[in-house]
Design a protein around this motif. Structure first.
Motif, PDB file in Angstrom:
ATOM      1  N   ILE A 103       0.594  -1.470  -0.183  1.00 34.93           N
ATOM      2  CA  ILE A 103       0.390   0.081  -0.451  1.00 34.93           C
ATOM      3  C   ILE A 103       0.980   1.684   0.293  1.00 34.93           C
ATOM      4  CG2 ILE A 103      -1.564   1.672   0.763  1.00 34.93           C
ATOM      5  CD1 ILE A 103      -3.046  -1.037   2.450  1.00 34.93           C
ATOM      6  N   HIS A 104       0.882   2.516  -1.206  1.00 37.68           N
ATOM      7  CA  HIS A 104       1.376   3.469  -0.562  1.00 37.68           C
ATOM      8  C   HIS A 104       0.587   4.566  -1.231  1.00 37.68           C
ATOM      9  CE1 HIS A 104       5.428   1.496  -2.150  1.00 37.68           C
ATOM     10  NE2 HIS A 104       4.112   1.150  -2.505  1.00 37.68           N
ATOM     11  N   ASP A 105       0.599   5.613  -0.878  1.00 37.14           N
ATOM     12  CA  ASP A 105      -0.693   6.807  -0.682  1.00 37.14           C
ATOM     13  C   ASP A 105       0.402   7.744  -1.460  1.00 37.14           C
ATOM     14  OD1 ASP A 105      -2.803   7.883  -0.431  1.00 37.14           O
ATOM     15  OD2 ASP A 105      -2.861   7.963   2.078  1.00 37.14           O
ATOM     16  N   LEU A 138       3.993  13.190  -3.051  1.00 40.67           N
ATOM     17  CA  LEU A 138       4.641  12.666  -1.976  1.00 40.67           C
ATOM     18  C   LEU A 138       3.925  10.987  -1.977  1.00 40.67           C
ATOM     19  CD1 LEU A 138       5.535  14.620   0.452  1.00 40.67           C
ATOM     20  CD2 LEU A 138       7.465  14.196  -0.935  1.00 40.67           C
ATOM     21  N   CYS A 139       4.549   9.536  -1.461  1.00 37.57           N
ATOM     22  CA  CYS A 139       3.579   8.896  -0.350  1.00 37.57           C
ATOM     23  C   CYS A 139       3.499   9.109   0.742  1.00 37.57           C
ATOM     24  CB  CYS A 139       4.683   7.591  -0.839  1.00 37.57           C
ATOM     25  SG  CYS A 139       4.041   5.744  -0.002  1.00 37.57           S
ATOM     26  N   SER A 140       2.540   9.382   1.153  1.00 32.85           N
ATOM     27  CA  SER A 140       1.962  10.076   2.628  1.00 32.85           C
ATOM     28  C   SER A 140       1.117   8.305   3.806  1.00 32.85           C
ATOM     29  CB  SER A 140       1.154  10.887   2.683  1.00 32.85           C
ATOM     30  OG  SER A 140       0.231  10.221   1.881  1.00 32.85           O
ATOM     31  N   SER A 141       1.806   6.835   2.894  1.00 31.21           N
ATOM     32  CA  SER A 141       1.554   6.173   3.813  1.00 31.21           C
ATOM     33  C   SER A 141       3.211   5.485   3.642  1.00 31.21           C
ATOM     34  CB  SER A 141       0.467   5.383   3.376  1.00 31.21           C
ATOM     35  OG  SER A 141       0.170   3.774   4.138  1.00 31.21           O
ATOM     36  N   TYR A 142       2.794   5.039   5.401  1.00 30.84           N
ATOM     37  CA  TYR A 142       5.013   4.471   5.386  1.00 30.84           C
ATOM     38  C   TYR A 142       4.171   3.024   4.966  1.00 30.84           C
ATOM     39  CZ  TYR A 142       8.941   2.223   7.850  1.00 30.84           C
ATOM     40  OH  TYR A 142       9.897   2.083   7.610  1.00 30.84           O
ATOM     41  N   CYS A 143       6.033   2.666   4.160  1.00 33.06           N
ATOM     42  CA  CYS A 143       5.365   2.232   3.269  1.00 33.06           C
ATOM     43  C   CYS A 143       6.976   0.814   3.326  1.00 33.06           C
ATOM     44  CB  CYS A 143       5.317   1.623   2.173  1.00 33.06           C
ATOM     45  SG  CYS A 143       6.528   3.188   1.495  1.00 33.06           S
ATOM     46  N   GLY A 144       8.129   1.364   4.221  1.00 30.91           N
ATOM     47  CA  GLY A 144       8.887   0.598   4.556  1.00 30.91           C
ATOM     48  C   GLY A 144      10.340   1.789   4.124  1.00 30.91           C
ATOM     49  N   GLY A 146      12.709   2.807   2.624  1.00 33.23           N
ATOM     50  CA  GLY A 146      12.531   3.567   1.269  1.00 33.23           C
ATOM     51  C   GLY A 146      10.823   4.690   1.285  1.00 33.23           C
ATOM     52  N   HIS A 147      10.744   4.542   2.488  1.00 37.19           N
ATOM     53  CA  HIS A 147       9.148   5.763   1.706  1.00 37.19           C
ATOM     54  C   HIS A 147       9.406   6.827   1.845  1.00 37.19           C
ATOM     55  CE1 HIS A 147       5.488   7.386   3.577  1.00 37.19           C
ATOM     56  NE2 HIS A 147       6.417   8.178   4.203  1.00 37.19           N
ATOM     57  N   LYS A 148      10.441   7.305   2.213  1.00 38.12           N
ATOM     58  CA  LYS A 148      10.702   8.822   2.737  1.00 38.12           C
ATOM     59  C   LYS A 148      11.171   9.306   0.868  1.00 38.12           C
ATOM     60  CE  LYS A 148      15.199   9.147   4.331  1.00 38.12           C
ATOM     61  NZ  LYS A 148      15.287   7.616   4.999  1.00 38.12           N
ATOM     62  N   LEU A 149      11.975   8.183  -0.149  1.00 39.45           N
ATOM     63  CA  LEU A 149      12.198   8.513  -1.305  1.00 39.45           C
ATOM     64  C   LEU A 149      11.406   8.554  -2.043  1.00 39.45           C
ATOM     65  CD1 LEU A 149      15.455   5.957  -0.639  1.00 39.45           C
ATOM     66  CD2 LEU A 149      15.901   8.454  -0.355  1.00 39.45           C
ATOM     67  N   MET A 150       9.914   8.319  -1.734  1.00 41.30           N
ATOM     68  CA  MET A 150       9.402   8.168  -3.294  1.00 41.30           C
ATOM     69  C   MET A 150       8.534   9.746  -3.249  1.00 41.30           C
ATOM     70  SD  MET A 150       7.185   4.805  -2.372  1.00 41.30           S
ATOM     71  CE  MET A 150       5.811   4.870  -3.510  1.00 41.30           C
ATOM     72  N   ILE A 151       9.094  10.107  -4.612  1.00 41.18           N
ATOM     73  CA  ILE A 151       8.689  11.582  -4.298  1.00 41.18           C
ATOM     74  C   ILE A 151       8.554  11.423  -6.143  1.00 41.18           C
ATOM     75  CG2 ILE A 151       9.251  14.091  -4.274  1.00 41.18           C
ATOM     76  CD1 ILE A 151      11.224  13.392  -1.917  1.00 41.18           C
TER      77      ILE A 151
END
Ligand code: CUA
Length: 158
Positions: A103-105, A138-144, A146-151
């Motif tokens: 799940i990503h957001d 951004l991805c606003s749901s913690y997914c692992g 590398g979550h903060k790299l999802m931009i």
């Protein structure tokens, strides 16, 4: 059996409400064709992102639809594809997105975009970009880890 007026009224009201609720359910299910999310079977997420339209990510101009562009996006741990996109000012855009794995957001500050991507389902959202500038998607749901790299970046240009 004798029933007084208030009791008759309450029974009539109760039966009417029940009838209205059942009518709405029947019309939604058989006429509009909507299903409760719990009834929908998830598809294979890998297969979804390999097929159309996800085999060609990015912005595409479309015609004959009530929106001008389609922005196809694939989210995966830990990547948003495309990483950057330019959108003409005032364009009505249908965002079509799916997740490859977990799940990503997708959300973009300064817009109403907030799309929870559940693997196995395709998510769509129509929006119009009325202001020029740069929006961070951004991805606003913690997914692992590398979550903060999802931009991804949306540039709205003239
Ligand atoms: Cu993807 Cu957090």
């Amino acid at each position: 059996m004798h029933m007084n007026k208030p009791l008759k009224f309450m029974m009539g009201f109760g039966i009417s409400v029940l009838f209205i609720i059942l009518s709405v359910i029947v019309i939604r299910a058989f006429y509009i064709g909507s299903q409760q999310p719990i009834c929908l079977e998830p598809d294979n997420p890998e297969r979804i992102v390999q097929g159309a339209p996800f085999n060609r990510t990015g912005l595409q101009k479309v015609s004959g639809k009530s929106w001008d562009y389609e922005l196809v996006m694939v989210a995966s741990a830990f990547n948003l594809d495309p990483a950057a996109v330019q959108i003409p000012l005032g364009a009505k855009v249908k965002i079509i997105a799916a997740s490859k794995d977990v799940i990503h957001d997708l959300s973009a500050t300064g817009t109403n975009i907030d799309m929870m991507l559940v693997p196995g389902f395709v998510k769509e959202y129509i929006t119009t970009f009325q202001k020029m500038g740069e929006y961070r998607l951004l991805c606003s749901s913690y997914c692992g880890s590398g979550h903060k790299l999802m931009i991804s970046t949306i540039r709205v240009v003239k």
